[in-house]
Scaffold this active site. Structure first.
Site, PDB file in Angstrom:
ATOM      1  N   GLY A 101       0.947  -1.173   0.068  1.00  0.00           N
ATOM      2  CA  GLY A 101       0.001   0.029  -0.027  1.00  0.00           C
ATOM      3  C   GLY A 101       0.901   1.228  -0.020  1.00  0.00           C
ATOM      4  O   GLY A 101       1.532   1.619   1.241  1.00  0.00           O
TER       5      GLY A 101
ATOM      6  N   TRP B  31      -6.293   1.660  -4.634  1.00  0.00           N
ATOM      7  CA  TRP B  31      -5.762   0.907  -5.830  1.00  0.00           C
ATOM      8  C   TRP B  31      -4.992  -0.280  -5.312  1.00  0.00           C
ATOM      9  O   TRP B  31      -4.218  -0.286  -6.287  1.00  0.00           O
ATOM     10  CB  TRP B  31      -5.286   1.777  -6.921  1.00  0.00           C
ATOM     11  CG  TRP B  31      -6.127   2.932  -7.523  1.00  0.00           C
ATOM     12  CD1 TRP B  31      -5.861   4.298  -7.325  1.00  0.00           C
ATOM     13  CD2 TRP B  31      -7.191   2.582  -8.183  1.00  0.00           C
ATOM     14  NE1 TRP B  31      -6.987   5.058  -7.807  1.00  0.00           N
ATOM     15  CE2 TRP B  31      -7.928   4.027  -8.415  1.00  0.00           C
ATOM     16  CE3 TRP B  31      -7.965   1.688  -8.679  1.00  0.00           C
ATOM     17  CZ2 TRP B  31      -9.070   4.222  -9.140  1.00  0.00           C
ATOM     18  CZ3 TRP B  31      -9.240   1.904  -9.390  1.00  0.00           C
ATOM     19  CH2 TRP B  31      -9.573   3.218  -9.846  1.00  0.00           C
TER      20      TRP B  31
ATOM     21  N   ARG C 225       9.160  -3.572 -11.409  1.00  0.00           N
ATOM     22  CA  ARG C 225       8.845  -3.068 -12.633  1.00  0.00           C
ATOM     23  C   ARG C 225       9.769  -3.817 -13.735  1.00  0.00           C
ATOM     24  O   ARG C 225       9.479  -3.859 -14.852  1.00  0.00           O
ATOM     25  CB  ARG C 225       9.300  -1.516 -12.690  1.00  0.00           C
ATOM     26  CG  ARG C 225       8.492  -0.497 -12.287  1.00  0.00           C
ATOM     27  CD  ARG C 225       9.198   0.789 -11.837  1.00  0.00           C
ATOM     28  NE  ARG C 225       8.330   1.523 -11.222  1.00  0.00           N
ATOM     29  CZ  ARG C 225       8.319   2.754 -10.311  1.00  0.00           C
ATOM     30  NH1 ARG C 225       9.745   2.963 -10.323  1.00  0.00           N
ATOM     31  NH2 ARG C 225       7.628   3.556  -9.796  1.00  0.00           N
TER      32      ARG C 225
ATOM     33  N   ARG D 176      -8.723 -15.465 -41.989  1.00  0.00           N
ATOM     34  CA  ARG D 176      -9.883 -14.587 -42.346  1.00  0.00           C
ATOM     35  C   ARG D 176      -9.874 -14.251 -43.664  1.00  0.00           C
ATOM     36  O   ARG D 176      -8.850 -13.689 -43.976  1.00  0.00           O
ATOM     37  CB  ARG D 176      -9.943 -13.434 -41.253  1.00  0.00           C
ATOM     38  CG  ARG D 176     -10.958 -12.401 -41.440  1.00  0.00           C
ATOM     39  CD  ARG D 176     -12.534 -12.811 -41.083  1.00  0.00           C
ATOM     40  NE  ARG D 176     -13.309 -11.908 -41.434  1.00  0.00           N
ATOM     41  CZ  ARG D 176     -14.513 -11.832 -41.445  1.00  0.00           C
ATOM     42  NH1 ARG D 176     -15.120 -13.280 -40.902  1.00  0.00           N
ATOM     43  NH2 ARG D 176     -15.343 -11.020 -41.590  1.00  0.00           N
TER      44      ARG D 176
ATOM     45  N   GLU E 123       2.703   1.162 -11.244  1.00  0.00           N
ATOM     46  CA  GLU E 123       3.996   1.216 -10.940  1.00  0.00           C
ATOM     47  C   GLU E 123       4.860   2.215 -11.664  1.00  0.00           C
ATOM     48  O   GLU E 123       6.007   2.026 -12.287  1.00  0.00           O
ATOM     49  CB  GLU E 123       4.605  -0.368 -11.452  1.00  0.00           C
ATOM     50  CG  GLU E 123       3.786  -1.271 -10.679  1.00  0.00           C
ATOM     51  CD  GLU E 123       4.557  -2.208 -10.040  1.00  0.00           C
ATOM     52  OE1 GLU E 123       5.891  -2.310  -9.992  1.00  0.00           O
ATOM     53  OE2 GLU E 123       3.919  -3.261  -9.500  1.00  0.00           O
TER      54      GLU E 123
HETATM   55  C1  LIG Z   1      -5.242  -1.859 -11.331  1.00  0.00           C
HETATM   56  C2  LIG Z   1      -4.517  -1.103 -10.647  1.00  0.00           C
HETATM   57  C3  LIG Z   1      -3.504  -1.744  -9.667  1.00  0.00           C
HETATM   58  C4  LIG Z   1      -2.745  -1.114  -8.555  1.00  0.00           C
HETATM   59  N1  LIG Z   1      -2.094  -1.557  -7.572  1.00  0.00           N
HETATM   60  C5  LIG Z   1      -1.338  -0.987  -6.798  1.00  0.00           C
HETATM   61  C6  LIG Z   1      -0.827  -1.377  -5.868  1.00  0.00           C
HETATM   62  O1  LIG Z   1      -0.670  -2.653  -5.370  1.00  0.00           O
HETATM   63  N2  LIG Z   1      -0.277  -0.737  -4.739  1.00  0.00           N
HETATM   64  C7  LIG Z   1      -0.222   0.874  -4.768  1.00  0.00           C
HETATM   65  O2  LIG Z   1       0.455   1.426  -4.015  1.00  0.00           O
HETATM   66  N3  LIG Z   1      -0.797   1.276  -5.976  1.00  0.00           N
HETATM   67  C8  LIG Z   1      -1.462   0.418  -6.899  1.00  0.00           C
HETATM   68  N4  LIG Z   1      -1.915   1.249  -7.928  1.00  0.00           N
HETATM   69  C9  LIG Z   1      -1.983   2.659  -8.097  1.00  0.00           C
HETATM   70  C10 LIG Z   1      -0.879   3.051  -9.336  1.00  0.00           C
HETATM   71  O3  LIG Z   1       0.317   2.970  -8.933  1.00  0.00           O
HETATM   72  C11 LIG Z   1      -1.393   4.702  -9.506  1.00  0.00           C
HETATM   73  O4  LIG Z   1      -2.583   4.399 -10.205  1.00  0.00           O
HETATM   74  C12 LIG Z   1      -0.371   5.302 -10.142  1.00  0.00           C
HETATM   75  O5  LIG Z   1       0.951   5.863  -9.445  1.00  0.00           O
HETATM   76  C13 LIG Z   1      -0.899   6.657 -10.989  1.00  0.00           C
HETATM   77  O6  LIG Z   1      -1.206   7.467  -9.771  1.00  0.00           O
HETATM   78  P1  LIG Z   1      -2.882   7.966  -9.952  1.00  0.00           P
HETATM   79  O7  LIG Z   1      -3.744   7.065 -10.495  1.00  0.00           O
HETATM   80  O8  LIG Z   1      -3.410   8.768  -8.543  1.00  0.00           O
HETATM   81  O9  LIG Z   1      -2.685   9.163 -11.009  1.00  0.00           O
HETATM   82  P2  LIG Z   1      -2.195  10.680 -11.002  1.00  0.00           P
HETATM   83  O10 LIG Z   1      -0.784  10.745 -10.082  1.00  0.00           O
HETATM   84  O11 LIG Z   1      -3.182  11.658 -10.558  1.00  0.00           O
HETATM   85  O12 LIG Z   1      -1.869  10.993 -12.409  1.00  0.00           O
HETATM   86  C14 LIG Z   1      -2.584  11.326 -13.456  1.00  0.00           C
HETATM   87  C15 LIG Z   1      -2.094  11.637 -14.583  1.00  0.00           C
HETATM   88  O13 LIG Z   1      -1.319  12.824 -14.443  1.00  0.00           O
HETATM   89  C16 LIG Z   1       0.131  12.578 -14.786  1.00  0.00           C
HETATM   90  N5  LIG Z   1       1.072  13.233 -14.014  1.00  0.00           N
HETATM   91  C17 LIG Z   1       1.164  13.310 -12.513  1.00  0.00           C
HETATM   92  N6  LIG Z   1       2.245  13.908 -12.415  1.00  0.00           N
HETATM   93  C18 LIG Z   1       2.699  14.300 -13.338  1.00  0.00           C
HETATM   94  C19 LIG Z   1       3.912  15.274 -13.730  1.00  0.00           C
HETATM   95  N7  LIG Z   1       4.708  15.716 -12.617  1.00  0.00           N
HETATM   96  N8  LIG Z   1       4.136  15.592 -14.912  1.00  0.00           N
HETATM   97  C20 LIG Z   1       3.349  15.112 -16.141  1.00  0.00           C
HETATM   98  N9  LIG Z   1       2.448  14.227 -15.823  1.00  0.00           N
HETATM   99  C21 LIG Z   1       2.046  13.882 -14.362  1.00  0.00           C
HETATM  100  C22 LIG Z   1       0.270  11.016 -14.738  1.00  0.00           C
HETATM  101  O14 LIG Z   1       1.328  10.482 -15.614  1.00  0.00           O
HETATM  102  C23 LIG Z   1      -1.015  10.567 -15.044  1.00  0.00           C
HETATM  103  O15 LIG Z   1      -1.077  10.711 -16.551  1.00  0.00           O
HETATM  104  C24 LIG Z   1      -2.700   0.426  -8.920  1.00  0.00           C
HETATM  105  C25 LIG Z   1      -3.279   1.043  -9.806  1.00  0.00           C
HETATM  106  C26 LIG Z   1      -4.138   0.269 -10.907  1.00  0.00           C
HETATM  107  C27 LIG Z   1      -4.836   0.898 -11.883  1.00  0.00           C
END
Ligand SMILES: Cc1cc2nc3c(=O)[nH]c(=O)nc-3n(C[C@H](O)[C@H](O)[C@H](O)COP(=O)(O)OP(=O)(O)OC[C@H]3O[C@@H](n4cnc5c(N)ncnc54)[C@H](O)[C@@H]3O)c2cc1C
Length: 382
Positions: free
Chosen positions: A128, A160, A241, A266, A361
């Site tokens: 987490g 997540w 990763r 096909r 990741e």
């Molecule tokens: C199916 C699934 C399983 C997961 N499993 C785990 C888990 O086991 N443990 C865990 O801890 N997390 C987990 N995650 C979470 C995952 O690591 C995060 O979703 C990821 O790190 C992105 O965070 P966010 O979704 O909050 O997006 P945000 O950080 O809100 O980003 C949204 C968008 O903004 C962009 N962005 C953000 N900052 C910048 C910047 N400085 N410059 C340019 N662009 C930027 C991002 O690249 C993205 O395109 C999981 C996610 C999914 C979908």
């Protein structure tokens, strides 16, 4: 699909891993995976089976772990993900994100208590780090562990989290007065609740959950003693990763194989669609891209076996190989036409799964920023 015969470079042990996992996936996963994906489930009894195959924490040593090399781990990820990214995610999270921090930073007692059961698949772990409002920027996390006379009081929310609602042990990263630390939070701890996240259109054969900690009392020895600061969780992500850079070769290969077979059989306009130059152009580029990704994975596998990889080396491989895989999956989907959108074929399932793999990741953008920083010396995160 292995044009430059990278698999010829595998050792006998690595080939055995490849063949064993392929066989397991063919017999145990492939007959059911489309139904599991549609139903949004992955049977929990797979974990002990994966444990018996030696796939959980397989790159770690001792405590019942198989102690295999980086390439063997990569090959296993590839063959698991050729079946489904959700299956590979289960193995990646268990081995690299939950077992690895305990193995690397845990006390002898924590290792003894958890690692043998986790290696056997008798206990499931989760990791987490992400929070509802803090994903790409974990340094802003709000989850906090307050020290008190008996240990710690943990409060916050993680979002997540793969395996979150089925985990027996959660590795939770939280702020403390001395910076970020890792905590082992067992299922059933008072104040620890979880909620499975539904309505996902990606990684449906994988459990994803929100975890909530409401003043959870933890003993002093719940903290991982061996690491402080964000380098703890980030080092785990570097491990995982690496597995992703290999894993996506499997989903991409499955898509390309399906597209080739479909294109050969096909018929439209009186001949197989594989006989049209536009289709052949697509297939040729998909093949070239997969081949490059295979060579990259094999090379970083060798580098990792010779010594630790830098986080940037892993960032490049994760970013480039996931992009390659998602492009191959999308092209394969076009070749299958309408059949490309049904679960009768694996392509749309892989394509949808890869949307999560692109994000978790470290998003593609965050890895690009890591590489941009390495190239220019200028940080562009803020
Ligand atoms: C199916 C699934 C399983 C997961 N499993 C785990 C888990 O086991 N443990 C865990 O801890 N997390 C987990 N995650 C979470 C995952 O690591 C995060 O979703 C990821 O790190 C992105 O965070 P966010 O979704 O909050 O997006 P945000 O950080 O809100 O980003 C949204 C968008 O903004 C962009 N962005 C953000 N900052 C910048 C910047 N400085 N410059 C340019 N662009 C930027 C991002 O690249 C993205 O395109 C999981 C996610 C999914 C979908």
């Amino acid at each position: 699909m292995d044009f430059y015969r990278t698999d010829d470079l595998l050792t006998e042990e690595e080939r055995l891993v490849r063949d064993t996992v392929r066989d397991f996936a063919a017999k145990r996963i492939m007959p059911h995976i489309a139904d599991w994906f549609e139903a949004g489930t992955l049977p929990q009894d797979l974990a002990p089976e994966l444990g018996r195959l030696g796939l959980l924490g397989m790159h770690l040593t001792g405590y019942g772990c198989a102690g295999m090399g980086a390439i063997a781990y990569g090959v296993a990820c590839r063959e698991l993900e050729a079946a489904d990214s959700g299956l590979r995610s289960l193995v990646s999270v268990q081995g690299s994100l939950a077992m690895f921090p305990i193995w690397k930073y845990g006390s002898p007692e924590q290792k003894e208590e958890w690692l043998p059961r986790m290696a056997a698949g008798e206990a499931i772990g989760c990791f987490g780090l992400t929070e509802p409002d803090h994903g790409s920027d974990p340094s802003s996390m709000k989850t906090f562990a307050q020290p008190n006379d008996s240990g710690w009081l943990l409060s916050g929310t993680k979002m997540w989290i793969t395996n979150g609602s089925i985990a027996d042990i959660a590795v939770i990263w939280a702020g403390t007065p001395d910076g970020v630390r890792g905590f082992l939070v067992p299922r059933g701890a008072r104040g620890f609740t979880s909620r499975a996240i539904h309505k996902k259109m990606s990684l449906r054969a994988s459990v994803t959950a929100e975890l909530h900690f409401d003043e959870v009392k933890l003993p002093a020895d719940a903290m991982l003693p061996g690491v402080s600061g964000l380098k703890g969780p980030l080092s785990c992500l570097t491990e995982a990763r690496f597995g992703i850079a290999w894993g996506v070769l499997g989903s991409a290969r499955s898509c390309l194989e399906t597209a080739v077979e479909y294109a050969r059989t096909r018929e439209q306009f009186g001949k197989p669609i594989g006989g049209f130059q536009l289709t052949q152009g697509k297939l040729a580029w998909m093949f070239a891209d997969l081949t490059r990704a295979q060579l990259l994975a094999m090379h970083i596998g060798r580098l990792k076996e010779a010594g630790p990889l830098t986080p940037e080396q892993v960032s490049l491989a994760k970013m480039a190989n996931v992009r390659t895989a998602i492009d191959i999956a999308r092209q394969a989907r076009t070749i299958l036409g309408a059949n490309g959108i049904t679960l009768e074929y694996p392509v749309i399932r892989h394509a949808n799964n890869l949307e999560s793999v692109l994000t978790y990741e470290g998003t593609e953008e965050i890895h690009a920023l890591a590489l941009g920083h390495a190239l220019t010396g200028i940080s562009a995160y803020r």
